[in-house]
Design a protein around this motif. Structure first.
Motif, PDB file in Angstrom:
ATOM      1  N   ARG A 142       2.282   1.798  -3.392  1.00 37.93           N
ATOM      2  CA  ARG A 142       1.238   2.545  -4.206  1.00 37.93           C
ATOM      3  C   ARG A 142       1.190   3.985  -3.926  1.00 37.93           C
ATOM      4  O   ARG A 142       1.267   4.754  -4.690  1.00 37.93           O
ATOM      5  N   ILE A 143       1.064   4.310  -2.753  1.00 37.87           N
ATOM      6  CA  ILE A 143       0.986   5.779  -2.153  1.00 37.87           C
ATOM      7  C   ILE A 143       2.295   6.757  -2.741  1.00 37.87           C
ATOM      8  O   ILE A 143       1.853   7.535  -3.219  1.00 37.87           O
ATOM      9  N   ASP A 203       0.794  -1.322  -0.022  1.00 39.53           N
ATOM     10  CA  ASP A 203       0.053   0.058  -0.031  1.00 39.53           C
ATOM     11  C   ASP A 203       0.984   1.303   0.078  1.00 39.53           C
ATOM     12  O   ASP A 203       0.505   2.207  -0.784  1.00 39.53           O
ATOM     13  N   ARG A 261       2.257   7.187  -6.401  1.00 42.91           N
ATOM     14  CA  ARG A 261       1.121   8.324  -6.771  1.00 42.91           C
ATOM     15  C   ARG A 261       1.733   9.705  -6.687  1.00 42.91           C
ATOM     16  O   ARG A 261       1.428  10.676  -7.286  1.00 42.91           O
TER      17      ARG A 261
END
Lengths: 204, 204
Positions: free
Chosen positions: A75-76, A72, A79
């Motif tokens: 992914r953050i 997770d 981004r």
């Protein structure tokens, strides 16, 4: 009594906390957009976890949760175009970095904190090492030797103990958090925008 | 071989889970917007928690975390105009509702599941009561007596045990979750949009 009222929010973060990393990198711009002033408050989660019987990070105690967190977080970071390199060991011992952050003038705390997070989670450096912290302080044009010495004095140690106790008394159980003037908690990197909006709406 | 490929995502939820409530209420519209098909997969978190030594909800085991969750859930429900009433006791025993959901035809599972969540967290009703479930089934035009009987048979019990074991083997440690065709997990009501976008991007 002359100037416009500037809403303020407390940003409680922990240098060993993975989600505090993107939060620390993102929050200044988000707060500026909304005209909210930030109070950067580093604290230690370890004693708060320990008082609940957790002697390690929840992401180590629960392997499935830990695996999920790292994916997770990746992914953050992708981004937000933040580099990510897992520090070893995880979690890092954040005691010295936190004391130095508190020993610094408030105005220098945000830049120092971002540099610590970048070294730790961007480069995978060990923030428990005085040398890592010294390099960051020198790059900021500050006297590393004096600040590391100051960080080891009783007033700084007491200040950190007090901040951590205060965090726990407010209901903090993780990091990062935004806490508004009326005591509302917004936990996690996922809640920065909502917490800052909450600061605008908070009764003072 | 004729039609367009429709990406599919597994929606793993638990009737006792607070954040599964807004997720179940929101997900159908979000999936439809993106042209993603949903596979509704109810399971039990209790056995997964128990295998980690947690004999109660983490929101009961940690009072500060529990207080925060209820205030966070209230903000989420207010934002999505969902009623919220805390069921007593919390968590509810979700065993019977989950068995009934699995006994139902897949096509009826989403509407039944939303009705259970609405009764439990919108009205504060006890979903452990067969009567609560019977009212919902009858309102759907289904035979409550037959379905409650079917839910108590060995194949349905085995199916639920299998689903829960499968959830744990996939790395599930909480609820709700979206899991894409290539096994990527998106945990929480906060990750529905990202998980559905991930389903569009997943390799099959």
């Amino acid at each position: 009594l002359n100037g416009a009222f500037v809403p303020k929010v407390d940003f409680w973060y922990e240098f060993a906390s993975t989600y505090s990393y993107p939060a620390a990198m993102r929050i200044e711009a988000l707060a500026a957009e909304r005209g909210v002033a930030l109070n950067w408050r580093p604290f230690l989660l370890g004693p708060i976890f320990a008082s609940r019987g957790m002697m390690d990070s929840p992401f180590n105690l629960d392997a499935a949760k830990g695996r999920y967190m790292w994916s997770d977080l990746a992914r953050i970071c992708a981004r937000h175009s933040l580099p990510l390199r897992r520090p070893d060991p995880f979690p890092q011992n954040s005691l010295l970095a936190t004391r130095v952050a508190l020993a610094l003038d408030e105005a220098r705390r945000p830049a120092f904190s971002r540099a610590i997070f970048r070294a730790e989670f961007g480069d995978g450096a060990s923030i428990a090492e005085p040398a890592t912290i010294a390099v960051i302080l020198e790059a900021m044009g500050l006297g590393a030797a004096e600040l590391l010495e100051c960080a080891a004095t009783a007033p700084v140690k007491d200040k950190l103990r007090g901040e951590t106790k205060h965090a726990e008394s407010l209901g903090i159980f993780g990091a990062p958090n935004l806490i508004t003037a009326d005591g509302e908690i917004f936990w996690g990197n996922d809640r920065l925008e909502e917490g800052l909006d909450g600061a605008l709406a908070a009764k003072r």
